[in-house]
Write an enzyme that holds these catalytic residues in place. Structure first.
Site, mmCIF file in Angstrom:
data_model
loop_
_atom_site.group_PDB
_atom_site.id
_atom_site.type_symbol
_atom_site.label_atom_id
_atom_site.label_comp_id
_atom_site.label_asym_id
_atom_site.label_seq_id
_atom_site.Cartn_x
_atom_site.Cartn_y
_atom_site.Cartn_z
ATOM 1 N N GLY A 130 52.106 -39.539 75.945
ATOM 2 C CA GLY A 130 53.515 -39.859 76.157
ATOM 3 C C GLY A 130 54.315 -39.869 74.863
ATOM 4 O O GLY A 130 55.280 -39.126 74.719
ATOM 5 N N ASP A 131 53.886 -40.726 73.910
ATOM 6 C CA ASP A 131 54.620 -40.779 72.638
ATOM 7 C C ASP A 131 53.639 -40.642 71.473
ATOM 8 O O ASP A 131 53.814 -41.236 70.424
ATOM 9 C CB ASP A 131 55.432 -42.079 72.540
ATOM 10 C CG ASP A 131 54.548 -43.316 72.694
ATOM 11 O OD1 ASP A 131 53.343 -43.148 73.005
ATOM 12 O OD2 ASP A 131 55.053 -44.446 72.496
ATOM 13 N N GLU A 132 52.582 -39.859 71.704
ATOM 14 C CA GLU A 132 51.557 -39.647 70.678
ATOM 15 C C GLU A 132 51.528 -38.186 70.263
ATOM 16 O O GLU A 132 51.572 -37.294 71.112
ATOM 17 C CB GLU A 132 50.179 -39.998 71.245
ATOM 18 C CG GLU A 132 49.851 -41.461 71.240
ATOM 19 C CD GLU A 132 48.429 -41.642 71.716
ATOM 20 O OE1 GLU A 132 47.502 -41.377 70.931
ATOM 21 O OE2 GLU A 132 48.263 -42.012 72.897
#
Lengths: 360, 195
Positions: free
Chosen positions: A239-241
């Site tokens: 997701g936000d990696e």
């Protein structure tokens, strides 16, 4: 003599490429199509072997000897174009010469071009016209198939491209990153790897909605692409990696500068529908040379450990992996690590100049 | 229906009426794509829809459109390969007519999954022929009519052609050969592949 004339008449109708030889091996008459191949040459009266070069059978004494052997003939014109011909020879009774029936064989394709032959030049039972038809028909069909293949190949490349791309950001996806990392770990080129995790992204999503979150991710992707070189890899793996791979780069100072700049730029507020979205990032860095055998899973895990160290330091910062991080301290926001995780890194060792890396 | 046939219609429309009209037809027929692939086989229903929408778009009856397709296939430089293959049928128009009995076999020889309806030529006196086109490919007899017309020009023969409707399972075409060497015709060389 009358018989001979009758024979020549018959042959003309049935075998337009015949040669009638006399006992001395001279051409007594030649079929109309054969004569058409050499319009300037008066074939009648010439020695057969003067006009044609015999390729097979090799080394023969006389035409009479060949005739009685009944061999298949392979020959070609002595002058250009040196069209290849094949033929059969049959001796006439009473040593009165022989009849040779010639044909183009596989040289037919060149022959029709070289001599502007028409259907009328072939006997009615000759399959030459059918052969020519078939060659053209198959070439046309093959061309159509080739066009289709090219199109399918294009579609395949596009599909593969899509399979390796994160559709929201246009960055590479996890699958692409796995491939690249596998290639690099099998090669000899040193590289470094960053695991970047956005901070405070969840609150953007929660307060401003998914559209804002998507917008932020797209801006983040743009910044990361801008801050890296063309042959570096930027992949969104969650997701936000994100994972960034830098070919050839081992210089810690340079990596620090890149990490610092990435964080600074990501901390600049991103506008969405007039609202300011404020995020930051934590980064864990590992060099491939920190491992004797840099396997993909080890490197990613090491970068993870460095990332959690950075998070523990209060986020918005970066950390390099070192072997002291080998035993994971239970991190508040990290994924649950198995107790055996440390064993995966039994080979991990930091390389110092003049000291051979050794398995632990 | 075989992609070659669909592609032939596509080529005809694009070259005669323009690509934008073809795209309109494919959209009206809910094709979902614009280009037929010559070497794939499509559902008959798909070809049916395209032809229906094409006639609607052009405002012309199907038989006329199909006859134009036939003429196009022989006379347009884009489909020169097909004209050449047909010319292999014989050195004169009459020989060509007689070779039509073999046409489905010749087609299969080139593209093994291309099935054309059986054709039967009967010759009567005074240069009159009747070509029976068996069923299996709706409208094929009209395409054939266009092909026969254009091939007559190709050979330089003067003929009268008429679609004589259906007899039993066959669509009949009547051919009257008025003059074999009426005009110059187009050249055909056996070895003219170097294009």
């Amino acid at each position: 003599m009358k018989d001979r004339e009758n024979l020549a008449y018959l042959l003309e109708k049935l075998c337009p490429m015949f040669v009638l030889l006399d006992a001395a091996g001279r051409i007594a008459s030649a079929g109309p199509t054969l004569q058409k191949l050499r319009p300037e040459m008066e074939m009648v009266g010439k020695l057969f072997l003067e006009v044609f070069e015999l390729l097979r059978p090799r080394s023969v004494a006389s035409m009479q000897a060949i005739a009685s052997s009944g061999a298949k003939l392979h020959l070609r014109f002595r002058d250009t174009p040196r069209t290849a011909l094949k033929g059969v020879i049959v001796p006439l009774p009473g040593d009165e010469g022989a009849v040779i029936n010639l044909s183009f064989g596989i040289s037919i394709l060149d022959a029709v071009r070289d001599y502007a032959l028409t259907s009328a030049d072939f006997s009615g039972t000759d399959l030459a016209i059918e052969l020519l038809y078939l060659v053209e028909a198959k070439s046309a069909a093959m061309e159509a198939s080739r066009t289709l293949n090219l199109r399918l190949q294009g579609a395949m490349i596009a599909a593969e491209e899509q399979a390796y791309t994160d559709t929201l950001t246009g960055l590479k996806n996890r699958r692409a990153m796995d491939h690249i990392l596998a290639r690099l770990t099998n090669g000899v080129t040193p590289f470094s790897l960053m695991h970047l995790d956005l901070d405070y992204f969840k609150s953007v999503n929660d307060t401003l909605g998914h559209a804002a979150g998507d917008h932020v991710l797209q801006q983040v992707a743009r910044i990361m692409v801008e801050e890296t070189r063309g042959d570096d890899t930027v992949a969104r793996i969650g997701g936000d990696e994100f994972i960034l791979i830098f070919n050839h780069l081992q210089d810690k100072e340079k990596l620090e500068r890149i990490a610092r700049r990435l964080i600074d730029r990501l901390e600049e507020p991103i506008l969405f529908n007039g609202e300011k979205c404020q995020i930051s990032a934590s980064i864990g860095i590992v060099l491939s040379t920190q491992f004797v055998s840099p396997e993909a899973s080890k490197l990613i895990h090491a970068a993870d450990l460095a990332l959690y160290a950075a998070k523990r330091k209060g986020r918005a910062t970066y950390r390099f992996y070192n072997r002291n991080l080998t035993l994971p301290v239970v991190a508040e926001d990290g994924p649950p690590d198995g107790g055996s995780a440390g064993n995966d890194f039994s080979e991990a060792t930091e390389r110092r100049p003049g000291q051979d890396a050794q398995p632990g | 229906m075989h992609g070659l046939i669909n592609k032939a219609i596509q080529s005809f429309v694009c070259n005669t009426y323009g690509k934008s009209r073809w795209i309109r037809v494919t959209e009206a027929a809910h094709l979902g794509f614009v280009e037929f692939e010559a070497m794939l086989v499509y559902d008959d229903e798909v070809s049916r829809r395209v032809l229906d929408e094409l006639c609607r778009e052009l405002g012309r009856p199907e038989r006329e459109v199909l006859e134009d397709v036939g003429t196009y296939l022989v006379s347009n430089p884009n489909t020169e390969a097909l004209r050449r293959l047909l010319r292999f049928g014989g050195v004169s128009y009459v020989e060509f007519l007689h070779s039509l009995d073999d046409l489905p076999d010749r087609a299969r020889l080139a593209v093994s999954d291309l099935d054309l309806p059986a054709l039967e030529l009967t010759e009567s006196t005074g240069g009159r022929f009747t070509l029976a086109c068996h069923s299996g490919l709706r409208g094929f007899s009209y395409v054939l009519l266009g092909i026969l017309r254009a091939m007559a020009d190709d050979y330089g023969a003067l003929v009268m052609l008429e679609h004589a409707g259906q007899v039993n399972e066959c669509e009949m075409i009547e051919i009257t050969l008025i003059e074999t060497d009426f005009a110059e015709g187009r050249t055909f060389e056996l070895g003219a592949r170097a294009r």
